[in-house]
Write a protein that holds these residues in place. Sequence first.
Motif, PDB file in Angstrom:
ATOM      1  N   GLY A  57       0.864  -1.184   0.000  1.00  0.00           N
ATOM      2  CA  GLY A  57       0.000   0.000   0.000  1.00  0.00           C
ATOM      3  C   GLY A  57       0.900   1.232   0.000  1.00  0.00           C
ATOM      4  N   GLY A  58       0.283   2.399   0.117  1.00  0.00           N
ATOM      5  CA  GLY A  58       1.052   3.640   0.102  1.00  0.00           C
ATOM      6  C   GLY A  58       2.120   3.667   1.180  1.00  0.00           C
ATOM      7  N   HIS A  59       1.773   3.212   2.398  1.00  0.00           N
ATOM      8  CA  HIS A  59       2.737   3.298   3.503  1.00  0.00           C
ATOM      9  C   HIS A  59       3.939   2.382   3.274  1.00  0.00           C
ATOM     10  N   GLY A  60       3.675   1.155   2.785  1.00  0.00           N
ATOM     11  CA  GLY A  60       4.777   0.215   2.552  1.00  0.00           C
ATOM     12  C   GLY A  60       5.675   0.713   1.431  1.00  0.00           C
ATOM     13  N   GLY A 381      -6.033   3.223  11.107  1.00  0.00           N
ATOM     14  CA  GLY A 381      -7.491   3.219  11.178  1.00  0.00           C
ATOM     15  C   GLY A 381      -8.149   3.890   9.993  1.00  0.00           C
ATOM     16  N   PHE A 385      -4.378   7.685   5.138  1.00  0.00           N
ATOM     17  CA  PHE A 385      -3.927   8.114   3.807  1.00  0.00           C
ATOM     18  C   PHE A 385      -3.151   9.428   3.916  1.00  0.00           C
TER      19      PHE A 385
HETATM   20  P1  FAD Z   1      -3.097  -0.670   2.645  1.00  0.00           P
HETATM   21  O1  FAD Z   1      -3.224   0.219   1.473  1.00  0.00           O
HETATM   22  O2  FAD Z   1      -4.300  -1.438   3.074  1.00  0.00           O
HETATM   23  O3  FAD Z   1      -1.912  -1.658   2.309  1.00  0.00           O
HETATM   24  C1  FAD Z   1      -1.655  -2.847   3.035  1.00  0.00           C
HETATM   25  C2  FAD Z   1      -1.336  -3.923   2.023  1.00  0.00           C
HETATM   26  O4  FAD Z   1      -0.907  -5.081   2.709  1.00  0.00           O
HETATM   27  C3  FAD Z   1      -2.556  -4.328   1.199  1.00  0.00           C
HETATM   28  O5  FAD Z   1      -2.316  -4.011  -0.161  1.00  0.00           O
HETATM   29  C4  FAD Z   1      -2.683  -5.827   1.467  1.00  0.00           C
HETATM   30  O6  FAD Z   1      -3.059  -6.565   0.312  1.00  0.00           O
HETATM   31  C5  FAD Z   1      -1.268  -6.182   1.913  1.00  0.00           C
HETATM   32  N1  FAD Z   1      -1.229  -7.391   2.741  1.00  0.00           N
HETATM   33  C6  FAD Z   1      -2.037  -7.739   3.771  1.00  0.00           C
HETATM   34  N2  FAD Z   1      -1.679  -8.942   4.254  1.00  0.00           N
HETATM   35  C7  FAD Z   1      -0.607  -9.343   3.528  1.00  0.00           C
HETATM   36  C8  FAD Z   1       0.206 -10.511   3.543  1.00  0.00           C
HETATM   37  N3  FAD Z   1      -0.007 -11.505   4.411  1.00  0.00           N
HETATM   38  N4  FAD Z   1       1.209 -10.618   2.640  1.00  0.00           N
HETATM   39  C9  FAD Z   1       1.446  -9.616   1.748  1.00  0.00           C
HETATM   40  N5  FAD Z   1       0.704  -8.494   1.683  1.00  0.00           N
HETATM   41  C10 FAD Z   1      -0.304  -8.371   2.567  1.00  0.00           C
HETATM   42  N6  FAD Z   1      -7.469   8.034   5.397  1.00  0.00           N
HETATM   43  C11 FAD Z   1      -7.315   9.384   5.243  1.00  0.00           C
HETATM   44  O7  FAD Z   1      -6.318   9.954   5.696  1.00  0.00           O
HETATM   45  N7  FAD Z   1      -8.244  10.130   4.585  1.00  0.00           N
HETATM   46  C12 FAD Z   1      -9.393   9.579   4.114  1.00  0.00           C
HETATM   47  O8  FAD Z   1     -10.207  10.276   3.491  1.00  0.00           O
HETATM   48  C13 FAD Z   1      -9.601   8.192   4.308  1.00  0.00           C
HETATM   49  N8  FAD Z   1     -10.746   7.622   3.870  1.00  0.00           N
HETATM   50  C14 FAD Z   1     -10.912   6.277   3.974  1.00  0.00           C
HETATM   51  C15 FAD Z   1     -12.050   5.704   3.417  1.00  0.00           C
HETATM   52  C16 FAD Z   1     -12.203   4.327   3.392  1.00  0.00           C
HETATM   53  C17 FAD Z   1     -13.460   3.732   2.802  1.00  0.00           C
HETATM   54  C18 FAD Z   1     -11.176   3.495   3.939  1.00  0.00           C
HETATM   55  C19 FAD Z   1     -11.304   2.008   3.906  1.00  0.00           C
HETATM   56  C20 FAD Z   1     -10.041   4.067   4.529  1.00  0.00           C
HETATM   57  C21 FAD Z   1      -9.896   5.457   4.547  1.00  0.00           C
HETATM   58  N9  FAD Z   1      -8.761   6.075   5.074  1.00  0.00           N
HETATM   59  C22 FAD Z   1      -8.582   7.431   4.947  1.00  0.00           C
HETATM   60  C23 FAD Z   1      -7.718   5.274   5.742  1.00  0.00           C
HETATM   61  C24 FAD Z   1      -6.553   4.971   4.784  1.00  0.00           C
HETATM   62  O9  FAD Z   1      -7.045   4.449   3.585  1.00  0.00           O
HETATM   63  C25 FAD Z   1      -5.570   3.994   5.393  1.00  0.00           C
HETATM   64  O10 FAD Z   1      -5.206   4.376   6.704  1.00  0.00           O
HETATM   65  C26 FAD Z   1      -4.286   3.926   4.563  1.00  0.00           C
HETATM   66  O11 FAD Z   1      -4.575   3.863   3.193  1.00  0.00           O
HETATM   67  C27 FAD Z   1      -3.469   2.728   4.979  1.00  0.00           C
HETATM   68  O12 FAD Z   1      -2.442   2.551   4.042  1.00  0.00           O
HETATM   69  P2  FAD Z   1      -1.533   1.287   4.129  1.00  0.00           P
HETATM   70  O13 FAD Z   1      -0.524   1.381   3.044  1.00  0.00           O
HETATM   71  O14 FAD Z   1      -1.040   1.139   5.527  1.00  0.00           O
HETATM   72  O15 FAD Z   1      -2.549   0.080   3.936  1.00  0.00           O
END
Ligand code: FAD
Length: 432
Positions: A57-60, A381, A385
């Motif tokens: 995802g974006g953070h990774g 949570g 984003f």
């Molecule tokens: P993710 O993008 O979820 O990335 C994690 C990745 O890990 C996924 O791609 C998944 O497939 C992968 N993964 C999981 N398990 C495994 C495994 N075992 N092996 C390999 N890969 C794995 N935040 C805001 O700041 N503003 C907003 O307006 C906002 N609106 C939101 C609206 C909705 C409907 C949702 C659901 C969230 C919203 N958020 C918002 C929160 C925000 O989207 C998340 O906090 C943020 O995108 C998390 O990014 P991430 O990279 O940590 O997670």
Amino acid sequence: MTESNIDRGVRALRDRKKHYSIFSLARQAGNYHQGWQQAWRHAEPKAEYDAVIIGGGGHGLATAYYLASVHNMTNIAVIEKGWLGGGNTGRNTTIIRSNYLWDESASIYEHAMKLWEGLAQDLNFNIMFSQRGVLTIAHSEHELKEMSRRVHAIRLNGIDSDILSPEDIKKFVPIMNMDQNIRYPVMGGFLQKRGGTARHDAVAWGYARAADDMGVDIIQNCEVTGLRRQGRRIVGVETTKGLIKSRKVGCVVAGHSSVLADMAGIRLPIASRPLQALVSEPIKPILDTVIMSNAVHMYISQSDKGEMVLGAGVDKYNSYAQRGSFPVPEHMLAAAVELFPVLSRLRMLRHWGGIVDTCPDASPIISRTDIDGLYFNCGWGTGGFKATPGSGHVFADLIANDRPNDIAAPYALNRFETGLLIDEHGAAGVAH
Ligand code: FAD
Ligand code: PYC
């Protein structure tokens, strides 16, 4: 002869110019896009890396980019079980702001905001960052008072925030229903002008391309199924493509954080819940800012394509299914139509859910663990984003140096033992 990082950088820049030349674009259009260069390689895993990041995802991806660009660690891999940005990164409503209550939050979210402000240039990728303002509205005396306290706290941290009266709001958002006799009358609000939105997929793609340019292996369709340890040290990850060795592993898997932690015998204070959003058919421009209402769990903006983007509250149960229950968006849409009667005949095109990882204090975890070399970045949570660049930047620093910097330190797991919680329930866009 091996290619140096500098040579690789120069080649990547040249490739990008090739990629973007107008003639090339025209040629590709006529070719049905055949022969386009891939933005990043489809890497197969090597036997061993200096660091492995789980979660594309974006953070990774941001973590991998800053590990390579700031800490010169290029022998690293991002392992993603699906496709890049297919988790919450591609499912969120893209709201970006840094208007939180506590100093610790101001520090990390404003760090992210400053990085957002130069990110398109840093990545040489149009992430469509648009500082169109984020207006949070209040529907009761109590909310107005809480708002005023928060605005003062935000300003004390040097972050922009302005209280708006109902008259100001009427001018700022002419389509808002300012009738004081409706169920949720708009009694005031506060605006962060530097807040706004960015194109979520582009953020993932921009980080992925820039990380790949520096030699980072991005491995999609590869699920991590186990964490390999030797005593209290991490030594690798077991995946659907085999064992990948590494003495540094960063877990950035949002809603699946507890699942990953369980593989290492760690219990995180995280509940995974569905959060839903919707987009409408595209219409002419009617809204040039972002509106959030915490009381009715409604937030709305208009995308550059013209779609109205609406989000709802969290579902009240834990789940790993990327969908949610019907009453939650139904409740939110009823409030949206009351606040914006102009939307009443709008048709919704798509609706989806993501799994958000919520902590008891509505603040994230950026932390070492008691297993050497294993780190977690999670718990963002409903609101991670907006933190993407800041989160990746400080997490890369933690992984590279094995100690948290001043911004990350308050977010260590031990706060759940010391009680030094960072309670941001009031500032979380969505109550949970
Ligand atoms: P993710 O993008 O979820 O990335 C994690 C990745 O890990 C996924 O791609 C998944 O497939 C992968 N993964 C999981 N398990 C495994 C495994 N075992 N092996 C390999 N890969 C794995 N935040 C805001 O700041 N503003 C907003 O307006 C906002 N609106 C939101 C609206 C909705 C409907 C949702 C659901 C969230 C919203 N958020 C918002 C929160 C925000 O989207 C998340 O906090 C943020 O995108 C998390 O990014 P991430 O990279 O940590 O997670
Ligand atoms: O954190 O600003 C936020 C947010 C808005 C909608 C979902 N999260």
